[in-house]
Write a protein that holds these residues in place. Structure first.
Motif: not given
Length: 657
Positions: A501-502, A555-556, A578-579, A637-639
């Protein structure tokens, strides 16, 4: 100074410890109380912040369920409470008290005290001849002796002793405790955070949790400076309501227990009349009320204000026409009076801190020249680096700031703060990096300006404090991983999910268009390799790399659930909701994209359906918004933006049949 270390070779005996107890820190199951043979290899432990010096011996032992504590009278209650918590967390069930070591060591003994405690120093001499005598420094030493073990924690002062216990905490929660000698001290005297962001301030509960967190990483400073506290800025002349004063008193008490200096910052700049004695008295009265509830360190913020006009006619008459040079003279006039009063009423208090109106860059200017000339030399000046959000900070930058302000500056590092437009829709979770080793010689301290999200801010704050503690021994990536482990409660699966996630939140924006850290470097490397194999490999090569990418996608997709179902603090889950929701959908989009590429590689007409499905998931993910009002600027939100979305958009054209 640190003396040369000498390792003494010892014989190791197997013993059984009595049944004895008390707790803090990493949640690792404590082992039984048997000593371990020296034939088991010793491994160098990873301690954060990295100590200045650490040497291990050949022996190991288990903390067990019973210990004997030998305290000197120099150990304060906060440190004693921490020791009790550390031991309880390590699985100790029974604790005995003694005044000194017996002639024959027949159990686990822990000696704690400052350098004036002869019983502790006598115990230390059985292990090592080294002793760290720096301010806030400590020596931690352990050794198997006779049929037991001895651990000594000693320091020049109370702060150093508290830091020794924090290192002991990390060692005590390992499966085995090594024979070790640690000599350690901080590189910078000021380390911590400044709650100085715009937007929703932290709650009092969040500040309490943050103070407790800061103590675990050997920070020693928290500056209370929320821009949206009306009594600290817009209504600074008004006294605080009693309820708020009680809350601030509680925070100051928690800070003191944790050996953290609680600094109160006020921002009178938008309306203050610098030459008005009534405004000076109002300011001093405000500080006196706060001093009465246990706050003894103060700060005047003069950032983000105009100096092209005065707030009162008296300033014009006293300092002349408005302008940069006159503003600096006026500010120095007021601040010098405040500093003089502080020295008179509270001689042991730390010096006044100020942030100037020109708080960024180190270029010579009329304002800086006047401030340098007129400001009391004992007042501490903050500086944000080469810009408001600098891409890097070097030793030469800091030296230029010293010259410009006439003293070593106190770095206000605007990371991971996310209160500016370029950071909308982001959590800033990159490692703390691009600050040059050796800066400790050119600065008076460093504090991080965190995000509105307190828990999420801990990732970067852990790195900043570790750098401030030992900048020459600082390693960004291992410290980043340590922060993830701490957040995950030392659960391996949750740690890996957090790091995944980071990686989607590593972009570190500045006020311009070029971020100082790139987005999703790990994921980008994987996706770049996939595209390279598709472009240059054969059918079988493509099949293999897509199979690996399918595992990455799984995994994601699974990471948000692993994070939510593990030991990760619920406050972080709420901040990141939300992320995490968007990450799951982007993961589903990646899964569909991989399926499409696999089908295309086999010339299967279902490829188009998979790509359509990926586009649907992407659209849903991109529509998720940040929590309204949680940050200054709301937005989608940005991913892994610029990496994952581009790959998904490009994928249908990579293999055509």
């Amino acid at each position: 100074m640190i003396n040369n270390f000498k390792i003494l070779q010892v014989c190791v005996f197997a013993i059984s410890l009595l049944n004895i107890g008390i707790s803090h820190g990493q949640s690792v199951q404590a082992p039984p109380a048997d000593h371990i043979s020296a034939s088991i290899p010793s491994t160098m432990p990873a301690i954060f912040p990295a100590p200045v010096s650490m040497e291990i011996g050949k022996g190991n032992f288990k903390m067990g369920t019973s210990v004997t504590l030998i305290y000197s009278g120099t150990v304060d209650q906060g440190t004693r409470s921490l020791v009790s918590k550390v031991l309880a967390d390590a699985g100790v069930k029974s604790i005995k008290q003694a005044k000194k070591l017996p002639k024959a060591i027949d159990g686990n003994y822990i000696l704690i005290g400052t350098h004036v405690a002869p019983n502790v120093l006598d115990g230390l001499k059985k292990i090592t001849s080294t002793l760290d005598t720096n301010a806030s420094g400590y020596t931690l030493a352990s050794k198997l002796i006779d049929k037991g073990s001895v651990v000594t924690l000693t320091a020049k002062d109370a702060n150093g002793l508290y830091y020794a216990v924090q290192t002991f905490r990390q060692l005590a929660n390992r499966p085995i405790f090594p024979e070790i000698v640690v000599n350690d001290h901080p590189a910078l005297p000021i380390r911590g955070t400044i709650e100085g962001f715009y937007g929703k301030p932290w709650s009092m509960e969040e500040r309490e949790r943050h103070l407790n967190f800061l103590s675990t990483i050997k920070a020693n400073t928290f500056i209370y400076s929320p821009k949206d506290d009306p009594y600290a800025r817009d209504r600074w002349r008004e006294p605080y309501p009693q309820e708020t004063l009680k809350s601030l008193e509680k925070l100051a008490g928690i800070a003191a227990t944790n050996h953290i200096n609680f600094v109160y910052a006020i921002s009178p700049g938008p309306t203050v009349c610098f030459a008005d004695s009534n405004d000076l008295r109002t300011l001093l009265s405000k500080f006196a009320a706060l001093r009465a509830v246990g706050i003894h360190s103060f700060y005047v913020a003069l950032d983000d204000i105009e100096y092209t006009k005065w707030n009162c006619e008296l300033d014009s008459l006293t300092f002349g026409p408005s302008g940069a040079e006159a503003a600096a003279m006026a500010q120095a006039h007021l601040l010098n009076a405040v500093q003089a009063n502080m020295k008179a009423v509270d001689p042991t208090a730390s010096p006044l801190i100020m942030v100037p109106t020109e708080y960024y860059d180190a270029k010579e200017s009329p304002y800086k020249a006047a401030l340098r000339k007129h400001l009391d030399s004992t007042i501490v000046v903050q500086w944000t680096g080469t810009d408001v959000v600098p891409p890097a900070i070097s030793i030469s930058d800091a030296r230029a700031a010293t010259k410009a302000f006439g003293r070593k500056t106190f770095l206000w590092d605007n990371y991971p703060v996310n209160d500016f437009y370029q950071s909308r829709g982001r959590l800033l979770l990159a490692p703390y990096t691009r600050r040059e080793a050796g800066l400790s010689g050119e600065l008076s301290g460093i504090v991080s300006n965190p995000m509105n999200q307190e828990m999420a801010s801990r990732i970067a704050v852990t790195g900043l404090v570790a750098f401030a503690w030992n900048d020459k021994g600082y390693d960004a990536e291992p410290t980043w991983r340590f922060a993830a482990r701490e957040l995950a409660g030392w659960d391996k699966q949750a740690t890996e999910a957090l790091l995944t996630f980071f990686d989607t939140q590593r972009l570190a924006p500045i006020f311009g268009s070029h971020p100082w850290q790139a987005q999703a470097p790990k994921l980008k490397s994987i996706l770049d390799n996939v595209q390279d194999v598709i472009a240059n490999g054969d059918t079988e090569n493509r099949k293999q790399v897509l199979a690996e990418l399918s595992k990455t996608a799984a995994s994601f997709v699974g990471a948000p659930a692993v994070i939510r179902n593990g030991k990760v603090d619920k406050a972080f889950l709420a901040e990141a909701k939300p992320w995490l929701d968007a990450m799951y959908l982007w993961g589903k989009a990646l899964e569909s994209t991989v399926a499409g590429l696999q089908a295309a590689n086999e010339a299967d007409v279902k490829a188009g359906q998979y790509f359509e499905q990926a586009a649907k998931f992407s659209k849903e993910a991109a529509a998720i918004q940040s929590i309204p009002g949680a940050t200054r600027f709301d937005g989608p939100v940005m991913i892994a933006d610029g990496v994952l979305d581009q790959f998904i958009n490009k994928a249908p054209k990579l293999i055509v049949f």
